[in-house]
Design a protein around this motif. Structure first.
Motif, PDB file in Angstrom:
ATOM      1  N   ARG A  60      15.402   0.688  51.367  1.00 41.59           N
ATOM      2  CA  ARG A  60      15.366   1.931  52.137  1.00 41.59           C
ATOM      3  C   ARG A  60      14.030   2.063  52.858  1.00 41.59           C
ATOM      4  O   ARG A  60      12.982   2.201  52.221  1.00 41.59           O
ATOM      5  CB  ARG A  60      15.589   3.125  51.209  1.00 41.59           C
ATOM      6  N   LEU A  61      14.099   2.015  54.187  1.00 40.69           N
ATOM      7  CA  LEU A  61      12.904   2.126  54.998  1.00 40.69           C
ATOM      8  C   LEU A  61      12.856   3.418  55.803  1.00 40.69           C
ATOM      9  O   LEU A  61      11.816   3.763  56.358  1.00 40.69           O
ATOM     10  CB  LEU A  61      12.811   0.926  55.964  1.00 40.69           C
ATOM     11  N   ASP A  62      13.978   4.126  55.851  1.00 43.91           N
ATOM     12  CA  ASP A  62      14.064   5.318  56.693  1.00 43.91           C
ATOM     13  C   ASP A  62      13.785   6.606  55.925  1.00 43.91           C
ATOM     14  O   ASP A  62      13.752   7.683  56.524  1.00 43.91           O
ATOM     15  CB  ASP A  62      15.447   5.407  57.341  1.00 43.91           C
ATOM     16  N   ARG A  63      13.580   6.518  54.631  1.00 47.24           N
ATOM     17  CA  ARG A  63      13.294   7.699  53.829  1.00 47.24           C
ATOM     18  C   ARG A  63      12.423   7.296  52.643  1.00 47.24           C
ATOM     19  O   ARG A  63      12.296   6.116  52.322  1.00 47.24           O
ATOM     20  CB  ARG A  63      14.577   8.374  53.354  1.00 47.24           C
ATOM     21  N   PRO A  64      11.808   8.273  51.992  1.00 46.86           N
ATOM     22  CA  PRO A  64      10.896   7.932  50.894  1.00 46.86           C
ATOM     23  C   PRO A  64      11.623   7.281  49.725  1.00 46.86           C
ATOM     24  O   PRO A  64      12.824   7.464  49.529  1.00 46.86           O
ATOM     25  CB  PRO A  64      10.319   9.299  50.484  1.00 46.86           C
ATOM     26  N   THR A  65      10.878   6.529  48.947  1.00 50.74           N
ATOM     27  CA  THR A  65      11.364   6.012  47.674  1.00 50.74           C
ATOM     28  C   THR A  65      10.366   6.402  46.583  1.00 50.74           C
ATOM     29  O   THR A  65       9.174   6.615  46.858  1.00 50.74           O
ATOM     30  CB  THR A  65      11.522   4.481  47.682  1.00 50.74           C
ATOM     31  N   SER A  66      10.840   6.488  45.366  1.00 57.39           N
ATOM     32  CA  SER A  66       9.981   6.891  44.255  1.00 57.39           C
ATOM     33  C   SER A  66       8.828   5.916  44.054  1.00 57.39           C
ATOM     34  O   SER A  66       7.687   6.321  43.803  1.00 57.39           O
ATOM     35  CB  SER A  66      10.805   6.988  42.967  1.00 57.39           C
ATOM     36  N   GLY A  76      -2.567   3.521  46.496  1.00 56.95           N
ATOM     37  CA  GLY A  76      -2.147   2.200  46.946  1.00 56.95           C
ATOM     38  C   GLY A  76      -1.923   2.148  48.446  1.00 56.95           C
ATOM     39  O   GLY A  76      -2.071   3.136  49.174  1.00 56.95           O
ATOM     40  N   LYS A  77      -1.514   0.966  48.921  1.00 54.17           N
ATOM     41  CA  LYS A  77      -1.286   0.762  50.348  1.00 54.17           C
ATOM     42  C   LYS A  77       0.137   0.320  50.658  1.00 54.17           C
ATOM     43  O   LYS A  77       0.448   0.014  51.802  1.00 54.17           O
ATOM     44  CB  LYS A  77      -2.273  -0.282  50.887  1.00 54.17           C
ATOM     45  N   ASP A  78       1.000   0.298  49.655  1.00 52.84           N
ATOM     46  CA  ASP A  78       2.372  -0.169  49.846  1.00 52.84           C
ATOM     47  C   ASP A  78       3.297   1.025  50.057  1.00 52.84           C
ATOM     48  O   ASP A  78       4.048   1.420  49.165  1.00 52.84           O
ATOM     49  CB  ASP A  78       2.825  -1.018  48.647  1.00 52.84           C
ATOM     50  N   HIS A  79       3.203   1.629  51.241  1.00 56.31           N
ATOM     51  CA  HIS A  79       4.010   2.812  51.540  1.00 56.31           C
ATOM     52  C   HIS A  79       4.276   2.867  53.036  1.00 56.31           C
ATOM     53  O   HIS A  79       3.664   2.137  53.828  1.00 56.31           O
ATOM     54  CB  HIS A  79       3.297   4.085  51.070  1.00 56.31           C
TER      55      HIS A  79
END
Length: 308
Positions: A60-66, A76-79
């Motif tokens: 999922r790239l179009d909305r947030p993930t937990s 972190g930088k992985d967002h």
């Protein structure tokens, strides 16, 4: 008779007023290795096809993930953009949101170190998330706190997010202990989860195991949490431990607005107070952490159980 010296390549004649450049004597052409298999040709000897082990729609790239949201809250930088937008909204409602996340993570590392000092050498981190940071940082995986104390400890990381698994595979290519495993499984399906752990981890199910649920229980409804805890108690050997960190909530309007933000982002959130967390742990022998990290904001619990 001496041989005459070899002359340097002649300079090319450039436009008036500009220095000439050396004339090329020869050119070596190097054919780069293809990164994909050419269509219609036999596979190259260095090409190893690695199709993703999950459906593309799971990424999922179009909305947030937990996992990405937690990574962002821990520095972190992985967002991605949707994760940053949601965290900004959460911070607007609760200015201590990231501080609470950091506190819970620090508590977790203290607890697993204490358990390792007490003799536990098997850990299963359920819903591990994107915690692939350097030792000592909030994003450090738990094995960085365990292995200095128990070098032969066995650790299994479990998550359902495909991005987490991609990072896990990268971590395994870096210097990482051979007894660390990463497994993709769903916490809402306990029987399948346990089956994956038995088949694909090095955990010995005849000896005590510490199961970690760090800031992830809020993603499970009460029936889902009770089902998971019941399955774990039946499967775990006597003397096993459950390590749990959970944000404490009240009945304020702010908590309702925070839950609304999660709902808009299509992320599960089941807020609970301290008593509600304890109720889910019926059947487990609860023990307050020795480091004193259990506060009014973060519920940190070590519970012992197991029936085998």
């Amino acid at each position: 008779m001496t041989r005459p010296k070899r002359r340097a390549p002649a300079a090319a004649v450039g436009p008036a007023g500009r220095p000439g450049t050396l004339r090329a004597v020869g050119v070596i052409h190097v054919q780069p290795k293809p990164t994909i298999e050419p269509e219609g040709l036999a596979p190259m000897p260095w090409y190893v096809p690695t199709p993703p082990p999950w459906p593309r729609e799971d990424l999922r790239l179009d909305r947030p993930t937990s996992a990405r949201l937690a990574n962002l809250a821990l520095g972190g930088k992985d967002h991605l953009g949707p994760d940053r937008t949601l965290l900004d909204l959460l911070q607007a409602e609760d200015q201590d949101w990231t501080t609470t996340a950091l506190r819970a993570r620090q508590d977790l590392h203290r607890v697993v170190r204490r358990l390792a000092e007490d003799g536990l050498d098997q850990f299963v981190d359920l819903g591990c998330g994107l915690t692939t940071g350097a030792p000592g940082s909030p994003l450090a995986p738990i094995h960085t706190s365990i292995l200095p104390i128990r070098p032969t400890a066995r650790i299994a990381y479990v998550d359902i997010d495909p991005m987490v698994m991609t990072h896990a595979r990268a971590l395994l290519h870096a210097p990482a202990p051979g007894q660390v495993r990463h497994i993709r499984a769903d916490l809402t399906a306990p029987e399948g989860l346990l089956q994956e752990l038995r088949q694909h981890s090095d955990v010995d199910w005849q000896r005590p195991i510490a199961v970690v649920l760090a800031d992830v229980l809020h993603e499970l409804s009460d029936p889902q949490a009770r089902g998971l805890f019941s399955a774990l108690r039946l499967a775990l050997p006597q003397g096993s431990a459950l390590v749990l960190t959970h944000r404490c909530t009240g009945e304020s309007d702010r908590d309702a607005r925070v839950s609304g933000l999660f709902a808009q982002a299509r992320l599960p959130r089941h807020p609970r107070g301290r008593d509600a967390v304890d109720t889910l742990l019926d059947g487990w022998q609860r023990q307050a952490p020795a480091h004193g990290g259990d506060t009014a904001v973060v519920r940190t619990v070590v519970a012992y159980g197991g029936t085998k």
